[in-house]
Design a protein around this motif. Sequence first.
Motif, mmCIF file in Angstrom:
data_model
loop_
_atom_site.group_PDB
_atom_site.id
_atom_site.type_symbol
_atom_site.label_atom_id
_atom_site.label_comp_id
_atom_site.label_asym_id
_atom_site.label_seq_id
_atom_site.Cartn_x
_atom_site.Cartn_y
_atom_site.Cartn_z
ATOM 1 N N UNK A 275 0.842 -1.195 0.000
ATOM 2 C CA UNK A 275 0.000 0.000 0.000
ATOM 3 C C UNK A 275 0.879 1.247 0.000
ATOM 4 N N UNK A 276 1.865 1.260 0.895
ATOM 5 C CA UNK A 276 2.789 2.391 0.960
ATOM 6 C C UNK A 276 3.542 2.555 -0.354
ATOM 7 N N UNK A 277 4.013 1.439 -0.910
ATOM 8 C CA UNK A 277 4.780 1.492 -2.156
ATOM 9 C C UNK A 277 3.933 2.025 -3.297
ATOM 10 N N UNK A 278 2.680 1.621 -3.370
ATOM 11 C CA UNK A 278 1.795 2.119 -4.421
ATOM 12 C C UNK A 278 1.628 3.629 -4.313
ATOM 13 N N UNK A 279 1.432 4.117 -3.084
ATOM 14 C CA UNK A 279 1.277 5.558 -2.878
ATOM 15 C C UNK A 279 2.564 6.304 -3.232
ATOM 16 N N UNK A 280 3.709 5.772 -2.782
ATOM 17 C CA UNK A 280 4.986 6.425 -3.064
ATOM 18 C C UNK A 280 5.297 6.450 -4.560
ATOM 19 N N UNK A 281 5.026 5.351 -5.243
ATOM 20 C CA UNK A 281 5.292 5.312 -6.687
ATOM 21 C C UNK A 281 4.514 6.413 -7.410
ATOM 22 N N UNK A 282 3.270 6.601 -7.013
ATOM 23 C CA UNK A 282 2.462 7.649 -7.641
ATOM 24 C C UNK A 282 3.003 9.038 -7.314
ATOM 25 N N UNK A 283 3.386 9.261 -6.055
ATOM 26 C CA UNK A 283 3.937 10.559 -5.649
ATOM 27 C C UNK A 283 5.221 10.862 -6.410
ATOM 28 N N UNK A 284 6.077 9.857 -6.553
ATOM 29 C CA UNK A 284 7.353 10.062 -7.253
ATOM 30 C C UNK A 284 7.137 10.298 -8.740
ATOM 31 N N UNK A 285 6.120 9.638 -9.317
ATOM 32 C CA UNK A 285 5.815 9.868 -10.725
ATOM 33 C C UNK A 285 5.373 11.306 -10.950
ATOM 34 N N UNK A 286 4.583 11.845 -10.023
ATOM 35 C CA UNK A 286 4.131 13.228 -10.148
ATOM 36 C C UNK A 286 5.300 14.207 -10.091
#
Length: 288
Positions: A275-286
């Motif tokens: 869950x954390x990784x999914x959120x972080x991946x999206x934040x880093x993509x932005x």
Amino acid sequence: MSTANVLSAAVREELLGEATWGLRHHLARGAVDPSLLLSSADIEARLDASLLKWPYFTLLKSGESPPASSYTTVRDVIGHKVGGFPDPVAIRRLMAGGASLKLNQVADWHRPTRELARSLGEQTDCAANSYIFWTPGAQQGMLPHRDAAHVLAIQIEGRKEWHLHAAPGQIGAQAGLDVDSSSPTHVFTMEPGDVLYLPHGWPHDAVALDGGSMHLTFTLTGPTPENLVDAVLRRFLDKEEDLVHHFHTRALDARTSEVRAALVRTVAELDGPSWTRTALDSMRTEIG
């Protein structure tokens, strides 16, 4: 040496380890070699060669920004008039008048900074963004404020006096300017090679000394509740294609019931780390 290794393992532990992270500020003296990072000469060369476009660069003076048109120019690009290119003469004139040059998302256009940002982000489970502040002597680019992130600042050139305002009630989760700066809790001066860590939401401001100052800042942002909810929504939209694309075939009560059940199912399938990784991946993509 890779720029990701500018901060040694010992320095990283000192600044970002369990004894410090999220608990207290820490200043590591002479912890890095600033010659391995961007210099003011590097930045001037990029501005003179028009290798950056607004808003990768902005100007600030005591929290106020002059109109971008006052320090940018229009160039002919393959037969088209394109604005937002730096006007080096105007930028130098405004800096001579006390304005700070702020470079945004440095990792987008400077590979060594990108390496360091990615390394810091992986170490801290955060999304890392990067900025440079180049401030003339006796000037202040930003008013006292708090960032909605942890902050890591590396002094590259000159000296800067920092004021922290970490009294009870001043630290908060959200970014803002609602800071009482009348009685700083900590005052210190950073010199080239010094590295400062501030926990999330610690209010601060800084004033350049002597002939000016330049420092590189990383904001390190962990997933917020909103980011975590967004991660669930993205997983839901990816996995529930039939419901997402054919919701119109369901009666409203059935649609609501199916969405509720699918959301519960999605949350159950996401363990904490994923869950954390999914959120972080999206934040880093932005961020990029």
